[in-house]
Scaffold this motif. Structure first.
Motif, PDB file in Angstrom:
ATOM      1  N   GLY A 264      -3.720  16.589  21.336  1.00 45.40           N
ATOM      2  CA  GLY A 264      -3.071  17.083  22.550  1.00 45.40           C
ATOM      3  C   GLY A 264      -1.989  18.060  22.181  1.00 45.40           C
ATOM      4  N   VAL A 265      -0.759  17.737  22.580  1.00 45.46           N
ATOM      5  CA  VAL A 265       0.355  18.603  22.226  1.00 45.46           C
ATOM      6  C   VAL A 265       0.540  18.603  20.722  1.00 45.46           C
ATOM      7  N   ALA A 266       1.241  19.609  20.221  1.00 44.35           N
ATOM      8  CA  ALA A 266       1.466  19.726  18.779  1.00 44.35           C
ATOM      9  C   ALA A 266       2.098  18.453  18.222  1.00 44.35           C
ATOM     10  N   GLY A 267       1.513  17.914  17.180  1.00 41.36           N
ATOM     11  CA  GLY A 267       2.040  16.715  16.543  1.00 41.36           C
ATOM     12  C   GLY A 267       1.453  15.420  17.062  1.00 41.36           C
ATOM     13  N   ALA A 268       0.684  15.477  18.163  1.00 35.61           N
ATOM     14  CA  ALA A 268       0.133  14.245  18.738  1.00 35.61           C
ATOM     15  C   ALA A 268      -0.823  13.563  17.765  1.00 35.61           C
ATOM     16  N   ASP A 269      -1.589  14.363  17.008  1.00 35.81           N
ATOM     17  CA  ASP A 269      -2.567  13.780  16.094  1.00 35.81           C
ATOM     18  C   ASP A 269      -1.911  13.043  14.933  1.00 35.81           C
ATOM     19  N   ILE A 270      -0.868  13.630  14.352  1.00 36.07           N
ATOM     20  CA  ILE A 270      -0.221  12.990  13.209  1.00 36.07           C
ATOM     21  C   ILE A 270       0.557  11.754  13.648  1.00 36.07           C
ATOM     22  N   LYS A 271       1.121  11.795  14.867  1.00 37.23           N
ATOM     23  CA  LYS A 271       1.808  10.604  15.376  1.00 37.23           C
ATOM     24  C   LYS A 271       0.818   9.474  15.617  1.00 37.23           C
TER      25      LYS A 271
ATOM     26  N   PHE B  60       0.851  -1.189   0.000  1.00 34.75           N
ATOM     27  CA  PHE B  60       0.000   0.000   0.000  1.00 34.75           C
ATOM     28  C   PHE B  60       0.884   1.235   0.000  1.00 34.75           C
ATOM     29  N   VAL B  61       0.743   2.063  -1.027  1.00 30.66           N
ATOM     30  CA  VAL B  61       1.464   3.337  -1.102  1.00 30.66           C
ATOM     31  C   VAL B  61       0.472   4.455  -0.827  1.00 30.66           C
ATOM     32  N   LEU B  62       0.777   5.291   0.157  1.00 30.49           N
ATOM     33  CA  LEU B  62      -0.076   6.420   0.518  1.00 30.49           C
ATOM     34  C   LEU B  62       0.696   7.705   0.261  1.00 30.49           C
ATOM     35  N   ASP B  63       0.216   8.493  -0.708  1.00 36.74           N
ATOM     36  CA  ASP B  63       0.922   9.704  -1.111  1.00 36.74           C
ATOM     37  C   ASP B  63       0.064  10.945  -0.806  1.00 36.74           C
ATOM     38  N   TYR B  64       0.202  11.654   0.323  1.00 40.47           N
ATOM     39  CA  TYR B  64       0.971  11.092   1.413  1.00 40.47           C
ATOM     40  C   TYR B  64       0.263  11.323   2.724  1.00 40.47           C
ATOM     41  N   MET B  65       0.754  10.656   3.767  1.00 38.39           N
ATOM     42  CA  MET B  65       0.056  10.589   5.040  1.00 38.39           C
ATOM     43  C   MET B  65      -0.129  11.952   5.703  1.00 38.39           C
ATOM     44  N   GLY B  66       0.868  12.833   5.574  1.00 40.32           N
ATOM     45  CA  GLY B  66       0.850  14.101   6.272  1.00 40.32           C
ATOM     46  C   GLY B  66      -0.299  15.020   5.890  1.00 40.32           C
ATOM     47  N   LYS B  67      -0.960  14.745   4.768  1.00 34.62           N
ATOM     48  CA  LYS B  67      -2.084  15.581   4.330  1.00 34.62           C
ATOM     49  C   LYS B  67      -3.445  14.986   4.694  1.00 34.62           C
ATOM     50  N   ARG B  68      -3.440  13.875   5.381  1.00 31.92           N
ATOM     51  CA  ARG B  68      -4.696  13.228   5.759  1.00 31.92           C
ATOM     52  C   ARG B  68      -5.386  13.964   6.894  1.00 31.92           C
ATOM     53  N   ASN B  69      -6.690  13.840   6.920  1.00 29.97           N
ATOM     54  CA  ASN B  69      -7.479  14.345   8.042  1.00 29.97           C
ATOM     55  C   ASN B  69      -7.174  13.475   9.262  1.00 29.97           C
ATOM     56  N   THR B  70      -6.929  14.099  10.416  1.00 29.45           N
ATOM     57  CA  THR B  70      -6.601  13.338  11.629  1.00 29.45           C
ATOM     58  C   THR B  70      -7.822  13.160  12.533  1.00 29.45           C
ATOM     59  N   ARG B  71      -8.993  13.235  11.948  1.00 30.27           N
ATOM     60  CA  ARG B  71     -10.221  13.020  12.708  1.00 30.27           C
ATOM     61  C   ARG B  71     -10.178  11.659  13.410  1.00 30.27           C
TER      62      ARG B  71
ATOM     63  N   ARG C 227       5.916  18.831  11.361  1.00 27.49           N
ATOM     64  CA  ARG C 227       4.789  18.588  12.265  1.00 27.49           C
ATOM     65  C   ARG C 227       5.124  17.781  13.507  1.00 27.49           C
ATOM     66  N   CYS C 228       5.994  16.745  13.390  1.00 28.06           N
ATOM     67  CA  CYS C 228       6.251  15.914  14.575  1.00 28.06           C
ATOM     68  C   CYS C 228       7.500  15.060  14.383  1.00 28.06           C
ATOM     69  N   LYS C 229       8.558  15.351  15.127  1.00 25.90           N
ATOM     70  CA  LYS C 229       9.784  14.560  15.006  1.00 25.90           C
ATOM     71  C   LYS C 229       9.627  13.175  15.625  1.00 25.90           C
ATOM     72  N   ASP C 230       8.619  12.998  16.502  1.00 23.56           N
ATOM     73  CA  ASP C 230       8.439  11.712  17.158  1.00 23.56           C
ATOM     74  C   ASP C 230       7.880  10.645  16.226  1.00 23.56           C
ATOM     75  N   LEU C 231       7.561  11.017  14.980  1.00 20.54           N
ATOM     76  CA  LEU C 231       7.116  10.020  14.006  1.00 20.54           C
ATOM     77  C   LEU C 231       8.187   8.954  13.806  1.00 20.54           C
ATOM     78  N   TYR C 232       9.426   9.339  14.010  1.00 24.78           N
ATOM     79  CA  TYR C 232      10.547   8.419  13.809  1.00 24.78           C
ATOM     80  C   TYR C 232      10.426   7.177  14.686  1.00 24.78           C
ATOM     81  N   GLN C 233       9.808   7.340  15.851  1.00 25.40           N
ATOM     82  CA  GLN C 233       9.659   6.201  16.766  1.00 25.40           C
ATOM     83  C   GLN C 233       8.720   5.135  16.210  1.00 25.40           C
ATOM     84  N   GLU C 234       7.803   5.553  15.348  1.00 22.77           N
ATOM     85  CA  GLU C 234       6.756   4.643  14.880  1.00 22.77           C
ATOM     86  C   GLU C 234       7.163   3.802  13.667  1.00 22.77           C
ATOM     87  N   ILE C 235       8.138   4.256  12.917  1.00 24.31           N
ATOM     88  CA  ILE C 235       8.417   3.636  11.623  1.00 24.31           C
ATOM     89  C   ILE C 235       9.407   2.483  11.738  1.00 24.31           C
TER      90      ILE C 235
END
Length: 318
Positions: free
Chosen positions: A181-188, A165-176, A239-247
């Motif tokens: 919470g803190v900045a970047g929590a939704d995208i993480k 699955f290629v998603l181009d790209y995740m950062g533009k998705r709605n985070t509904r 938006r969020c440097k903590d994304l690195y932890q998830e990948i």
């Protein structure tokens, strides 16, 4: 797993030369660094260079390219262009032909090609090993993770087995529906949900991401070894440097000009399942092919540039 069409990129996966289904591959880069172009090449290469290994032989192997940026017609047109080049590269000598001459040949043959014929040709080329590829375009402001999950569930009910699955790209998705919470929590949280979903599905998940403004400024100023400095931490993710932890895997992409020639470079910043990839296999530079972006080299000599004069692969961005 799934291999790509490039020996140098496959080497980043380790001894198997294939990233495993269920992994999340994050592809960060600054603006205008061929992130979407790379993603289009990857979905094509997955289909053209892999024979489906099925969990259920009664299912239909599926790959998906989901865009929130480009219309499906644009994506199909670009993939048609790449497939035409690869099919004719040897017979017409396209690899050694000046780009302008190759472009003239292409324009002559495409003049009478209808949209329907283009779509049929792409389907045939991508389906030659048995894969079916679905292309989806949606409005980023309205598309949340549940839309993706529901679509995959519907395809499964229709008899498909998702492999990539290629998603181009995740950062533009709605985070509904994601943590707020803190900045970047939704995208993480969004990335965590997507990673967990595709891990359970056993599908390789590929998504590009934007670097922040500082990273682009340093690139545009010609900072040496820029790509290495941007990798391996997530510090410069937008938006969020903590994304690195998830990948599971990080492959940084960059596009630059060297002696008037456009070049693509990739650097492996992280491989969770194979952290011992040698340094010499983490970095790959390729001439940018105006037809394919990445010019497939599995059945021929490795097309990776061995060394650029002066050693500055972060030359002039474009």
């Amino acid at each position: 797993g799934l291999q790509k069409g490039m020996q140098g990129l496959n080497a980043m996966a380790g001894p198997t030369k294939k990233f495993s289904k269920g992994e999340t591959i994050f592809v960060p880069g600054s603006a205008f660094s061929f992130k979407t172009g790379t993603s289009k090449a990857i979905i094509r290469q997955w289909a053209m260079h892999n024979k489906p290994e099925m969990k259920d032989p009664n299912k239909i192997p599926l790959l998906v390219f989901w865009s929130v940026e480009n219309e499906t017609y644009t994506t199909l047109r670009d993939i048609y262009r790449a497939c035409w080049y690869l099919e004719n590269r040897d017979e017409l000598g396209l690899d050694s032909m000046p780009n302008e001459e190759a472009e003239d040949l292409y324009q002559k043959q495409i003049t009478d090609v209808s949209d329907a014929a283009m779509s049929t040709y792409v389907k045939q080329q991508l389906g030659r090993n048995g894969y079916q590829v679905k292309f989806v375009r949606s409005n980023p402001a309205e598309t949340d993770y549940l839309e993706i999950f529901n679509a995959v569930d519907n395809w499964k009910r229709e008899g498909y087995e998702l492999h990539g699955f290629v998603l181009d790209y995740m950062g533009k998705r709605n985070t509904r529906g994601c943590s707020q919470g803190v900045a970047g929590a939704d995208i993480k949280d969004l990335l965590s949900r997507l990673r967990n979903f595709f891990s359970v599905e056993g599908a390789l998940f590929w998504t590009p991401h934007q670097f922040n403004g500082e990273a682009r400024l340093r690139r545009d100023n010609g900072e040496k070894n820029w790509i290495q400095k941007m990798s391996g931490s997530g510090t410069h993710y937008a938006r969020c440097k903590d994304l690195y932890q998830e990948i599971d895997v990080e492959v940084v992409v960059n596009c630059f000009t060297y002696n008037t020639e456009r070049m693509l470079e990739y650097y492996l910043g992280k491989n969770r399942n194979c952290p011992s990839v040698p340094e010499g296999r983490k970095h790959a530079i390729y001439p940018l092919c105006p037809f394919t972006g990445l010019r497939d080299d599995l059945d021929r000599e490795d097309s990776k540039v061995k060394k650029l004069g002066g050693g500055n692969s972060g030359a002039t961005a474009w």
